[in-house]
Design an enzyme around this catalytic site. Structure first.
Site, short mmCIF file in Angstrom:
data_model
loop_
_atom_site.label_atom_id
_atom_site.label_comp_id
_atom_site.label_asym_id
_atom_site.label_seq_id
_atom_site.Cartn_x
_atom_site.Cartn_y
_atom_site.Cartn_z
N ASP A 1 -47.66 -54.97 -9.09
CA ASP A 1 -48.56 -56.15 -8.78
C ASP A 1 -48.99 -56.85 -10.27
O ASP A 1 -48.97 -58.12 -10.28
CB ASP A 1 -49.68 -56.08 -8.10
CG ASP A 1 -50.47 -57.34 -7.43
OD1 ASP A 1 -49.77 -58.19 -7.38
OD2 ASP A 1 -51.62 -57.34 -7.83
N HIS B 1 -47.80 -59.05 -15.58
CA HIS B 1 -48.81 -59.83 -16.35
C HIS B 1 -49.04 -58.77 -17.74
O HIS B 1 -49.20 -59.22 -18.80
CB HIS B 1 -50.03 -59.76 -15.69
CG HIS B 1 -49.87 -60.82 -14.51
ND1 HIS B 1 -48.97 -61.73 -14.50
CD2 HIS B 1 -50.57 -60.57 -13.21
CE1 HIS B 1 -49.20 -62.10 -13.10
NE2 HIS B 1 -49.96 -61.73 -12.39
N LYS C 1 -58.60 -53.29 -9.09
CA LYS C 1 -59.35 -54.01 -8.30
C LYS C 1 -60.64 -53.41 -7.96
O LYS C 1 -60.72 -52.04 -8.17
CB LYS C 1 -58.77 -54.10 -6.83
CG LYS C 1 -57.25 -54.70 -6.93
CD LYS C 1 -57.21 -56.09 -6.53
CE LYS C 1 -55.99 -56.76 -6.52
NZ LYS C 1 -55.97 -57.87 -6.91
C1 BG6 Z 1 -51.80 -61.91 -9.23
C2 BG6 Z 1 -51.83 -60.65 -8.36
O1 BG6 Z 1 -50.46 -62.20 -9.92
O2 BG6 Z 1 -52.72 -61.87 -10.14
C3 BG6 Z 1 -53.18 -60.79 -7.89
O3 BG6 Z 1 -50.80 -60.80 -7.49
C4 BG6 Z 1 -54.41 -60.76 -8.84
O4 BG6 Z 1 -53.52 -59.15 -7.19
C5 BG6 Z 1 -54.07 -62.09 -9.80
O5 BG6 Z 1 -55.55 -60.71 -8.27
C6 BG6 Z 1 -55.03 -62.14 -10.82
O6 BG6 Z 1 -54.87 -63.55 -11.47
P1 BG6 Z 1 -56.05 -64.10 -12.35
O7 BG6 Z 1 -55.66 -65.26 -12.95
O8 BG6 Z 1 -57.25 -64.38 -11.55
O9 BG6 Z 1 -56.75 -63.13 -13.48
#
Ligand code: BG6
Length: 486
Positions: free
Chosen positions: A232, A237, A336
Protein backbone atom coordinates in the site's frame (compact mmCIF):
# COMPACT_ATOMS: atom_id res chain seq x y z
CA UNK A 1 -1.53 29.17 -15.74
CA UNK A 2 -4.85 28.49 -17.49
CA UNK A 3 -5.17 25.17 -19.26
CA UNK A 4 -6.89 24.38 -22.56
CA UNK A 5 -10.55 23.32 -22.40
CA UNK A 6 -10.93 19.68 -21.45
CA UNK A 7 -13.36 16.89 -20.69
CA UNK A 8 -12.48 14.96 -17.55
CA UNK A 9 -14.34 11.72 -17.04
CA UNK A 10 -14.15 10.18 -13.58
CA UNK A 11 -15.00 6.48 -13.61
CA UNK A 12 -15.92 5.83 -10.00
CA UNK A 13 -17.41 9.30 -9.87
CA UNK A 14 -19.43 8.55 -6.73
CA UNK A 15 -16.52 6.92 -4.91
CA UNK A 16 -14.52 8.10 -1.96
CA UNK A 17 -11.50 9.32 -3.90
CA UNK A 18 -13.66 11.34 -6.30
CA UNK A 19 -15.68 12.98 -3.56
CA UNK A 20 -12.87 13.55 -1.08
CA UNK A 21 -9.90 14.41 -3.28
CA UNK A 22 -10.52 14.74 -7.02
CA UNK A 23 -13.61 16.95 -7.09
CA UNK A 24 -12.49 19.23 -4.21
CA UNK A 25 -9.14 19.59 -6.00
CA UNK A 26 -10.87 20.47 -9.25
CA UNK A 27 -13.09 22.99 -7.48
CA UNK A 28 -10.01 24.72 -6.08
CA UNK A 29 -8.36 24.88 -9.49
CA UNK A 30 -11.58 26.20 -10.98
CA UNK A 31 -11.83 28.85 -8.28
CA UNK A 32 -8.23 29.86 -9.03
CA UNK A 33 -9.34 30.49 -12.62
CA UNK A 34 -7.22 27.69 -14.02
CA UNK A 35 -9.94 26.34 -16.22
CA UNK A 36 -12.88 28.06 -17.81
CA UNK A 37 -16.56 27.41 -18.19
CA UNK A 38 -16.09 25.44 -21.38
CA UNK A 39 -14.39 22.52 -19.57
CA UNK A 40 -16.54 19.61 -18.45
CA UNK A 41 -16.30 17.06 -15.68
CA UNK A 42 -18.32 13.91 -16.11
CA UNK A 43 -18.90 11.50 -13.29
CA UNK A 44 -19.51 7.88 -14.22
CA UNK A 45 -20.75 5.09 -11.98
CA UNK A 46 -23.10 2.16 -12.22
CA UNK A 47 -26.05 3.56 -10.37
CA UNK A 48 -28.80 5.24 -12.37
CA UNK A 49 -29.26 8.88 -11.52
CA UNK A 50 -29.68 12.17 -13.35
CA UNK A 51 -26.92 14.72 -13.73
CA UNK A 52 -29.01 16.94 -11.49
CA UNK A 53 -29.03 14.36 -8.69
CA UNK A 54 -25.28 13.81 -9.11
CA UNK A 55 -24.61 17.54 -8.89
CA UNK A 56 -26.59 17.67 -5.69
CA UNK A 57 -24.66 14.80 -4.15
CA UNK A 58 -21.31 16.27 -5.21
CA UNK A 59 -22.40 19.71 -3.97
CA UNK A 60 -23.04 18.28 -0.51
CA UNK A 61 -19.71 16.45 -0.45
CA UNK A 62 -17.88 19.57 -1.58
CA UNK A 63 -19.51 21.71 1.07
CA UNK A 64 -18.22 19.25 3.66
CA UNK A 65 -14.77 19.30 2.09
CA UNK A 66 -14.35 23.08 1.87
CA UNK A 67 -15.61 23.98 5.34
CA UNK A 68 -16.08 27.72 5.69
CA UNK A 69 -13.96 28.83 2.77
CA UNK A 70 -16.18 31.56 1.37
CA UNK A 71 -14.32 32.01 -1.85
CA UNK A 72 -14.82 28.35 -2.73
CA UNK A 73 -18.43 28.44 -1.59
CA UNK A 74 -19.11 31.36 -3.93
CA UNK A 75 -17.67 29.49 -6.88
CA UNK A 76 -19.40 26.22 -6.08
CA UNK A 77 -22.66 26.77 -8.03
CA UNK A 78 -20.80 27.72 -11.23
CA UNK A 79 -18.44 24.78 -10.75
CA UNK A 80 -21.33 22.34 -10.36
CA UNK A 81 -22.71 23.54 -13.67
CA UNK A 82 -19.59 22.07 -15.31
CA UNK A 83 -20.56 18.67 -13.97
CA UNK A 84 -22.51 15.91 -15.74
CA UNK A 85 -23.21 12.26 -15.06
CA UNK A 86 -23.49 9.01 -17.01
CA UNK A 87 -24.58 5.65 -15.62
CA UNK A 88 -22.32 3.04 -17.17
CA UNK A 89 -21.29 -0.49 -16.32
CA UNK A 90 -17.86 -1.61 -17.47
CA UNK A 91 -19.32 -5.06 -18.12
CA UNK A 92 -22.42 -4.02 -20.07
CA UNK A 93 -23.02 -2.19 -23.35
CA UNK A 94 -25.90 -0.03 -22.15
CA UNK A 95 -25.31 3.68 -22.31
CA UNK A 96 -21.82 3.57 -23.84
CA UNK A 97 -22.94 4.73 -27.27
CA UNK A 98 -24.67 7.83 -25.88
CA UNK A 99 -21.70 8.50 -23.62
CA UNK A 100 -19.26 8.30 -26.54
CA UNK A 101 -21.46 10.56 -28.65
CA UNK A 102 -21.60 13.18 -25.96
CA UNK A 103 -17.84 13.20 -25.50
CA UNK A 104 -17.26 13.36 -29.24
CA UNK A 105 -19.75 16.20 -29.62
CA UNK A 106 -17.30 18.41 -27.73
CA UNK A 107 -14.91 18.13 -30.65
CA UNK A 108 -11.26 17.29 -30.74
CA UNK A 109 -10.16 18.46 -27.34
CA UNK A 110 -8.30 17.13 -24.35
CA UNK A 111 -10.04 14.13 -22.81
CA UNK A 112 -8.95 12.67 -19.55
CA UNK A 113 -10.32 9.32 -18.42
CA UNK A 114 -9.63 8.88 -14.73
CA UNK A 115 -10.05 5.25 -13.71
CA UNK A 116 -10.86 5.70 -10.05
CA UNK A 117 -12.30 2.20 -9.82
CA UNK A 118 -11.21 -1.24 -8.78
CA UNK A 119 -8.34 -2.38 -11.04
CA UNK A 120 -10.45 -5.40 -11.94
CA UNK A 121 -12.46 -3.07 -14.19
CA UNK A 122 -9.49 -1.55 -16.01
CA UNK A 123 -9.43 -4.19 -18.75
CA UNK A 124 -13.08 -3.73 -19.68
CA UNK A 125 -13.07 0.03 -19.31
CA UNK A 126 -10.06 0.39 -21.57
CA UNK A 127 -11.38 -1.96 -24.20
CA UNK A 128 -14.73 -0.13 -24.28
CA UNK A 129 -13.04 3.25 -24.58
CA UNK A 130 -11.10 1.82 -27.48
CA UNK A 131 -14.15 0.19 -29.08
CA UNK A 132 -15.91 3.56 -29.01
CA UNK A 133 -12.91 5.24 -30.49
CA UNK A 134 -12.30 7.44 -27.47
CA UNK A 135 -8.65 6.52 -27.04
CA UNK A 136 -7.07 8.54 -29.84
CA UNK A 137 -6.14 12.17 -30.35
CA UNK A 138 -5.71 14.12 -27.16
CA UNK A 139 -7.09 11.37 -24.92
CA UNK A 140 -5.31 10.45 -21.71
CA UNK A 141 -5.93 7.79 -19.13
CA UNK A 142 -5.13 8.09 -15.44
CA UNK A 143 -4.73 5.02 -13.27
CA UNK A 144 -4.44 4.80 -9.54
CA UNK A 145 -2.69 2.32 -7.37
CA UNK A 146 -2.89 -0.50 -6.59
CA UNK A 147 -1.28 -1.26 -9.92
CA UNK A 148 -1.31 -4.98 -9.21
CA UNK A 149 -0.30 -6.85 -6.09
CA UNK A 150 2.97 -8.16 -7.53
CA UNK A 151 4.99 -7.95 -10.76
CA UNK A 152 2.84 -10.41 -12.68
CA UNK A 153 -0.49 -8.78 -11.87
CA UNK A 154 0.97 -5.32 -12.54
CA UNK A 155 1.97 -6.51 -16.00
CA UNK A 156 -1.59 -7.66 -16.67
CA UNK A 157 -2.96 -4.23 -15.76
CA UNK A 158 -0.31 -2.39 -17.73
CA UNK A 159 -0.92 -4.61 -20.76
CA UNK A 160 -4.67 -4.00 -20.57
CA UNK A 161 -4.24 -0.26 -20.39
CA UNK A 162 -1.49 -0.42 -22.99
CA UNK A 163 -3.72 -2.18 -25.48
CA UNK A 164 -5.91 0.93 -25.66
CA UNK A 165 -3.58 3.79 -24.73
CA UNK A 166 0.02 4.51 -25.65
CA UNK A 167 2.52 4.93 -22.80
CA UNK A 168 2.62 8.67 -23.57
CA UNK A 169 -1.13 8.84 -22.92
CA UNK A 170 -0.93 6.87 -19.66
CA UNK A 171 -0.62 8.71 -16.35
CA UNK A 172 0.04 6.49 -13.33
CA UNK A 173 -0.66 8.58 -10.27
CA UNK A 174 1.44 8.42 -7.16
CA UNK A 175 -0.02 11.32 -5.24
CA UNK A 176 3.10 11.62 -3.09
CA UNK A 177 4.92 13.00 -6.12
CA UNK A 178 2.39 15.82 -6.23
CA UNK A 179 3.13 16.92 -2.70
CA UNK A 180 4.72 20.35 -2.60
CA UNK A 181 7.73 19.37 -0.49
CA UNK A 182 8.59 16.45 -2.73
CA UNK A 183 8.93 18.83 -5.63
CA UNK A 184 10.76 21.15 -3.32
CA UNK A 185 13.35 18.45 -2.91
CA UNK A 186 14.21 18.99 -6.58
CA UNK A 187 14.53 22.73 -6.02
CA UNK A 188 16.62 22.21 -2.93
CA UNK A 189 18.97 19.66 -4.43
CA UNK A 190 19.39 21.14 -7.87
CA UNK A 191 18.83 24.84 -7.27
CA UNK A 192 21.52 25.26 -4.61
CA UNK A 193 25.23 24.74 -4.83
CA UNK A 194 25.25 23.95 -1.14
CA UNK A 195 23.83 20.45 -1.08
CA UNK A 196 24.70 18.57 -4.23
CA UNK A 197 28.49 18.42 -3.60
CA UNK A 198 27.70 16.77 -0.24
CA UNK A 199 24.98 14.48 -1.57
CA UNK A 200 26.88 11.19 -1.49
CA UNK A 201 28.33 8.53 0.74
CA UNK A 202 31.39 10.66 1.58
CA UNK A 203 29.19 13.06 3.51
CA UNK A 204 25.87 11.37 4.13
CA UNK A 205 25.71 8.77 6.86
CA UNK A 206 22.21 7.51 6.20
CA UNK A 207 18.72 8.52 5.08
CA UNK A 208 15.41 7.99 6.88
CA UNK A 209 12.00 8.13 5.28
CA UNK A 210 9.00 8.02 7.61
CA UNK A 211 5.36 8.13 6.60
CA UNK A 212 3.33 7.82 9.78
CA UNK A 213 -0.44 7.87 9.96
CA UNK A 214 -2.80 7.99 12.92
CA UNK A 215 -5.74 6.45 11.06
CA UNK A 216 -6.53 2.76 11.22
CA UNK A 217 -8.36 0.68 8.66
CA UNK A 218 -10.90 3.39 7.92
CA UNK A 219 -13.55 1.73 5.77
CA UNK A 220 -11.13 -0.04 3.49
CA UNK A 221 -10.87 -3.47 5.07
CA UNK A 222 -11.61 -5.35 1.86
CA UNK A 223 -8.77 -3.65 0.04
CA UNK A 224 -6.32 -3.15 2.86
CA UNK A 225 -6.36 -6.65 4.25
CA UNK A 226 -5.30 -8.06 0.89
CA UNK A 227 -2.63 -5.40 0.56
CA UNK A 228 -0.79 -4.46 3.75
CA UNK A 229 1.64 -1.64 4.31
CA UNK A 230 4.41 -2.89 2.03
CA UNK A 231 2.18 -2.92 -1.05
CA UNK A 232 0.00 0.00 0.00
CA UNK A 233 2.75 2.47 0.86
CA UNK A 234 6.29 1.22 0.33
CA UNK A 235 6.05 -0.16 -3.22
CA UNK A 236 4.88 3.22 -4.44
CA UNK A 237 5.04 6.27 -2.16
CA UNK A 238 8.12 5.48 -0.09
CA UNK A 239 10.14 4.11 -2.99
CA UNK A 240 9.26 7.17 -5.06
CA UNK A 241 10.50 9.40 -2.25
CA UNK A 242 13.65 7.33 -2.03
CA UNK A 243 14.17 7.82 -5.78
CA UNK A 244 13.82 11.58 -5.51
CA UNK A 245 16.51 11.62 -2.81
CA UNK A 246 18.86 9.18 -4.44
CA UNK A 247 18.64 9.90 -8.16
CA UNK A 248 21.45 11.47 -10.15
CA UNK A 249 20.85 15.00 -11.41
CA UNK A 250 18.75 14.72 -14.57
CA UNK A 251 20.04 16.71 -17.53
CA UNK A 252 16.84 18.76 -17.50
CA UNK A 253 13.56 18.86 -15.65
CA UNK A 254 11.94 16.94 -18.42
CA UNK A 255 9.69 13.94 -17.90
CA UNK A 256 11.81 11.18 -19.32
CA UNK A 257 15.08 12.61 -18.04
CA UNK A 258 13.69 12.54 -14.49
CA UNK A 259 12.04 9.16 -14.88
CA UNK A 260 15.18 7.61 -16.37
CA UNK A 261 17.11 8.66 -13.28
CA UNK A 262 14.47 7.32 -10.92
CA UNK A 263 14.42 4.04 -12.80
CA UNK A 264 18.18 3.68 -12.37
CA UNK A 265 17.76 4.03 -8.61
CA UNK A 266 15.04 1.38 -8.49
CA UNK A 267 17.21 -0.95 -10.50
CA UNK A 268 20.14 -0.33 -8.16
CA UNK A 269 18.26 -1.32 -5.02
CA UNK A 270 20.06 -4.25 -3.49
CA UNK A 271 17.71 -7.24 -3.44
CA UNK A 272 16.68 -8.41 0.01
CA UNK A 273 17.12 -12.15 0.05
CA UNK A 274 15.17 -14.77 1.92
CA UNK A 275 18.03 -15.20 4.38
CA UNK A 276 18.18 -11.49 5.11
CA UNK A 277 14.49 -10.68 5.28
CA UNK A 278 14.13 -11.19 9.04
CA UNK A 279 17.16 -9.03 9.66
CA UNK A 280 16.35 -6.20 7.24
CA UNK A 281 12.57 -5.91 7.49
CA UNK A 282 10.08 -5.59 10.34
CA UNK A 283 6.37 -6.28 9.99
CA UNK A 284 3.94 -4.98 12.56
CA UNK A 285 0.22 -5.05 13.26
CA UNK A 286 -1.46 -2.73 15.75
CA UNK A 287 -3.35 -4.01 18.72
CA UNK A 288 -5.81 -1.99 20.81
CA UNK A 289 -4.48 1.28 22.17
CA UNK A 290 -5.17 4.98 21.88
CA UNK A 291 -5.21 7.43 19.03
CA UNK A 292 -5.38 11.18 19.69
CA UNK A 293 -6.48 10.45 23.24
CA UNK A 294 -9.29 8.05 22.28
CA UNK A 295 -9.29 4.33 22.87
CA UNK A 296 -9.18 2.45 19.57
CA UNK A 297 -9.55 -1.26 18.79
CA UNK A 298 -6.80 -3.42 17.38
CA UNK A 299 -6.53 -4.27 13.70
CA UNK A 300 -8.05 -7.74 14.06
CA UNK A 301 -11.03 -6.37 15.99
CA UNK A 302 -11.56 -3.69 13.38
CA UNK A 303 -11.40 -6.37 10.74
CA UNK A 304 -13.69 -8.73 12.64
CA UNK A 305 -11.33 -11.67 12.13
CA UNK A 306 -8.50 -13.03 14.19
CA UNK A 307 -6.43 -14.81 11.58
CA UNK A 308 -5.12 -11.95 9.44
CA UNK A 309 -1.36 -11.76 8.99
CA UNK A 310 -1.59 -8.44 7.14
CA UNK A 311 0.99 -5.90 8.26
CA UNK A 312 -0.12 -2.38 9.18
CA UNK A 313 3.48 -1.31 9.78
CA UNK A 314 6.73 -1.89 7.95
CA UNK A 315 10.24 -0.78 8.66
CA UNK A 316 13.11 -1.82 6.47
CA UNK A 317 16.68 -1.12 5.61
CA UNK A 318 17.38 -0.63 1.93
CA UNK A 319 20.60 0.02 0.10
CA UNK A 320 21.23 1.61 -3.25
CA UNK A 321 24.07 -0.27 -4.81
CA UNK A 322 25.82 2.37 -6.83
CA UNK A 323 28.89 4.57 -6.63
CA UNK A 324 27.13 7.52 -4.99
CA UNK A 325 25.39 5.60 -2.23
CA UNK A 326 27.69 2.69 -1.45
CA UNK A 327 27.33 1.81 2.23
CA UNK A 328 24.59 4.38 2.97
CA UNK A 329 21.50 2.74 4.47
CA UNK A 330 18.05 4.07 3.64
CA UNK A 331 15.76 3.29 6.57
CA UNK A 332 12.11 3.32 5.59
CA UNK A 333 9.12 3.04 7.90
CA UNK A 334 5.41 3.52 7.56
CA UNK A 335 2.41 2.49 9.56
CA UNK A 336 -1.17 3.02 10.61
CA UNK A 337 -2.18 4.03 14.13
CA UNK A 338 1.15 5.64 14.94
CA UNK A 339 1.27 8.52 17.44
CA UNK A 340 1.12 11.34 14.90
CA UNK A 341 0.56 12.00 11.24
CA UNK A 342 3.91 12.95 9.90
CA UNK A 343 5.81 12.33 6.69
CA UNK A 344 9.41 13.31 6.51
CA UNK A 345 12.70 12.63 4.85
CA UNK A 346 15.81 12.94 6.98
CA UNK A 347 19.24 13.24 5.43
CA UNK A 348 21.70 12.54 8.23
CA UNK A 349 25.20 13.79 7.47
CA UNK A 350 28.39 12.25 8.76
CA UNK A 351 30.22 13.38 11.86
CA UNK A 352 32.98 15.98 11.57
CA UNK A 353 36.35 14.25 11.16
CA UNK A 354 37.93 15.83 14.24
CA UNK A 355 36.55 17.83 17.17
CA UNK A 356 38.43 20.85 18.50
CA UNK A 357 36.02 21.28 21.42
CA UNK A 358 36.61 20.46 25.05
CA UNK A 359 34.76 17.52 26.51
CA UNK A 360 32.40 19.75 28.54
CA UNK A 361 31.28 21.61 25.39
CA UNK A 362 28.98 18.65 24.84
CA UNK A 363 28.80 16.30 21.89
CA UNK A 364 29.07 17.45 18.30
CA UNK A 365 26.01 16.07 16.58
CA UNK A 366 25.83 15.34 12.88
CA UNK A 367 24.04 17.83 10.64
CA UNK A 368 20.62 16.79 9.45
CA UNK A 369 18.46 18.07 6.67
CA UNK A 370 14.82 17.32 7.40
CA UNK A 371 12.17 17.73 4.76
CA UNK A 372 8.73 17.63 6.24
CA UNK A 373 6.07 16.69 3.72
CA UNK A 374 3.16 16.93 6.12
CA UNK A 375 1.50 18.19 8.14
CA UNK A 376 3.27 21.63 8.53
CA UNK A 377 5.43 21.49 5.39
CA UNK A 378 8.90 22.81 5.80
CA UNK A 379 12.63 22.33 5.71
CA UNK A 380 14.90 22.20 8.72
CA UNK A 381 18.65 22.11 8.66
CA UNK A 382 20.06 21.01 12.00
CA UNK A 383 23.39 22.61 12.77
CA UNK A 384 25.71 23.05 15.74
CA UNK A 385 25.97 26.51 17.33
CA UNK A 386 27.43 27.92 20.50
CA UNK A 387 24.89 28.07 23.30
CA UNK A 388 24.30 31.80 23.88
CA UNK A 389 25.60 33.24 27.14
CA UNK A 390 28.73 34.28 28.97
CA UNK A 391 29.72 30.82 30.23
CA UNK A 392 32.24 28.63 28.51
CA UNK A 393 31.81 27.34 25.01
CA UNK A 394 28.94 24.90 25.06
CA UNK A 395 27.49 23.46 21.88
CA UNK A 396 23.87 23.19 20.92
CA UNK A 397 22.10 21.39 18.05
CA UNK A 398 19.46 23.73 16.60
CA UNK A 399 17.41 23.85 13.40
CA UNK A 400 17.47 26.53 10.75
CA UNK A 401 13.76 26.34 10.26
CA UNK A 402 11.72 27.22 7.18
CA UNK A 403 8.00 26.70 7.49
CA UNK A 404 6.06 27.09 4.26
CA UNK A 405 2.96 28.37 6.00
CA UNK A 406 4.92 31.06 7.84
CA UNK A 407 7.12 32.01 4.92
CA UNK A 408 4.43 32.17 2.26
CA UNK A 409 1.14 32.13 4.11
CA UNK A 410 -0.68 30.86 1.04
CA UNK A 411 -2.70 27.74 0.45
CA UNK A 412 -0.40 24.94 -0.68
CA UNK A 413 -2.12 23.12 -3.51
CA UNK A 414 -3.00 19.56 -2.62
CA UNK A 415 -1.22 16.82 -4.48
CA UNK A 416 -4.25 15.84 -6.55
CA UNK A 417 -4.90 19.42 -7.66
CA UNK A 418 -1.47 19.75 -9.06
CA UNK A 419 -1.40 16.32 -10.66
CA UNK A 420 -4.81 16.64 -12.31
CA UNK A 421 -3.73 19.84 -14.01
CA UNK A 422 -0.49 18.16 -15.08
CA UNK A 423 -2.55 15.44 -16.79
CA UNK A 424 -4.61 18.06 -18.60
CA UNK A 425 -1.42 19.80 -19.70
CA UNK A 426 0.04 16.47 -20.76
CA UNK A 427 3.06 16.74 -18.45
CA UNK A 428 3.99 13.26 -17.14
CA UNK A 429 7.08 14.27 -15.11
CA UNK A 430 5.42 13.50 -11.78
CA UNK A 431 3.82 10.24 -12.91
CA UNK A 432 5.25 6.76 -12.88
CA UNK A 433 6.32 5.20 -16.12
CA UNK A 434 5.55 1.54 -16.68
CA UNK A 435 9.15 0.47 -16.25
CA UNK A 436 9.37 2.27 -12.91
CA UNK A 437 6.33 0.44 -11.55
CA UNK A 438 7.80 -2.83 -12.77
CA UNK A 439 11.21 -2.16 -11.26
CA UNK A 440 9.60 -1.27 -7.92
CA UNK A 441 7.65 -4.54 -7.90
CA UNK A 442 10.74 -6.45 -8.86
CA UNK A 443 12.37 -5.31 -5.64
CA UNK A 444 9.23 -5.84 -3.55
CA UNK A 445 8.32 -9.32 -4.88
CA UNK A 446 11.14 -11.24 -3.13
CA UNK A 447 10.31 -9.57 0.19
CA UNK A 448 6.67 -10.60 -0.15
CA UNK A 449 7.66 -14.11 -1.16
CA UNK A 450 10.06 -14.46 1.74
CA UNK A 451 7.41 -13.26 4.20
CA UNK A 452 4.94 -15.68 2.69
CA UNK A 453 7.36 -18.52 3.20
CA UNK A 454 8.05 -17.58 6.81
CA UNK A 455 4.31 -17.42 7.54
CA UNK A 456 5.01 -15.47 10.73
CA UNK A 457 2.44 -13.30 12.45
CA UNK A 458 3.48 -9.64 12.31
CA UNK A 459 4.88 -8.28 15.57
CA UNK A 460 2.14 -6.47 17.42
CA UNK A 461 2.41 -2.86 18.57
CA UNK A 462 0.07 -0.79 20.69
CA UNK A 463 -2.03 1.63 18.64
CA UNK A 464 -0.56 5.05 19.30
CA UNK A 465 3.04 3.82 19.61
CA UNK A 466 5.87 4.03 17.08
CA UNK A 467 5.56 0.42 15.98
CA UNK A 468 7.16 -2.79 17.25
CA UNK A 469 10.38 -2.50 19.21
CA UNK A 470 12.09 -4.45 16.44
CA UNK A 471 11.79 -1.30 14.28
CA UNK A 472 13.85 0.59 16.83
CA UNK A 473 16.33 -2.26 16.98
CA UNK A 474 16.64 -2.17 13.17
CA UNK A 475 18.42 1.18 13.30
CA UNK A 476 19.97 0.88 16.75
CA UNK A 477 21.77 -2.26 15.69
CA UNK A 478 23.67 0.00 13.29
CA UNK A 479 24.42 2.52 16.05
CA UNK A 480 21.75 4.97 14.86
CA UNK A 481 18.33 6.17 16.04
CA UNK A 482 15.11 7.27 14.36
CA UNK A 483 15.03 11.05 14.10
CA UNK A 484 12.97 12.92 16.68
CA UNK A 485 12.20 16.51 16.01
CA UNK A 486 13.67 17.88 19.23
C1 BG6 B 1 -2.81 5.99 0.04
C2 BG6 B 1 -2.92 4.72 0.83
O1 BG6 B 1 -2.14 5.76 -1.17
O2 BG6 B 1 -2.13 6.96 0.79
C3 BG6 B 1 -3.58 4.97 2.17
O3 BG6 B 1 -3.66 3.75 0.11
C4 BG6 B 1 -2.91 6.10 2.89
O4 BG6 B 1 -3.58 3.79 2.97
C5 BG6 B 1 -2.74 7.32 2.00
O5 BG6 B 1 -3.70 6.44 4.01
C6 BG6 B 1 -1.90 8.38 2.66
O6 BG6 B 1 -1.92 9.55 1.89
P1 BG6 B 1 -1.70 10.97 2.56
O7 BG6 B 1 -1.64 11.92 1.41
O8 BG6 B 1 -2.87 11.20 3.46
O9 BG6 B 1 -0.42 10.89 3.32
Amino acid sequence: LPVDPFDLVIFGGTGDLALRKLLPGLLRRYAMGQFGDDSRIIGVAREQQSSEAYREKVGEALLRAIGDNHELKDKLPAFLQRLGYHALDANKDDGWEAFAEEIKSHGDRIRVFYLSTSPSLFVNLCSRLKAHDLNGGKSRVVIEKPIGHDSASAAVINDAVGSAFAESQTFRIDHYLGKETVQNLLALRFGNILFEPLWNSDHIDHVQITVAETVGLEKRAAYYDTSGALRDMVQNHLLQLLCMVAMEPPAALQADAVRDEKLKVLRSLRPITEDEVSQLTVRGQYRAGASSGNAVPGYLDELGRNDSRTETFVALKAEVDNWRWAGVPFYLRTGKRLPERVSEIVIAFRQIPHSIFEHDAGPVMGNKLVLRLQPDEGVKLWIMIKEPGPGGLRLQHVPLDMSFAEAFGVHQPEAYERLLMDVVRGNPTLFMRRDEVEAAWKWIDPILNAWEKLREMPKTYTAGSWGPSAAVALVERDGRTWHEDT
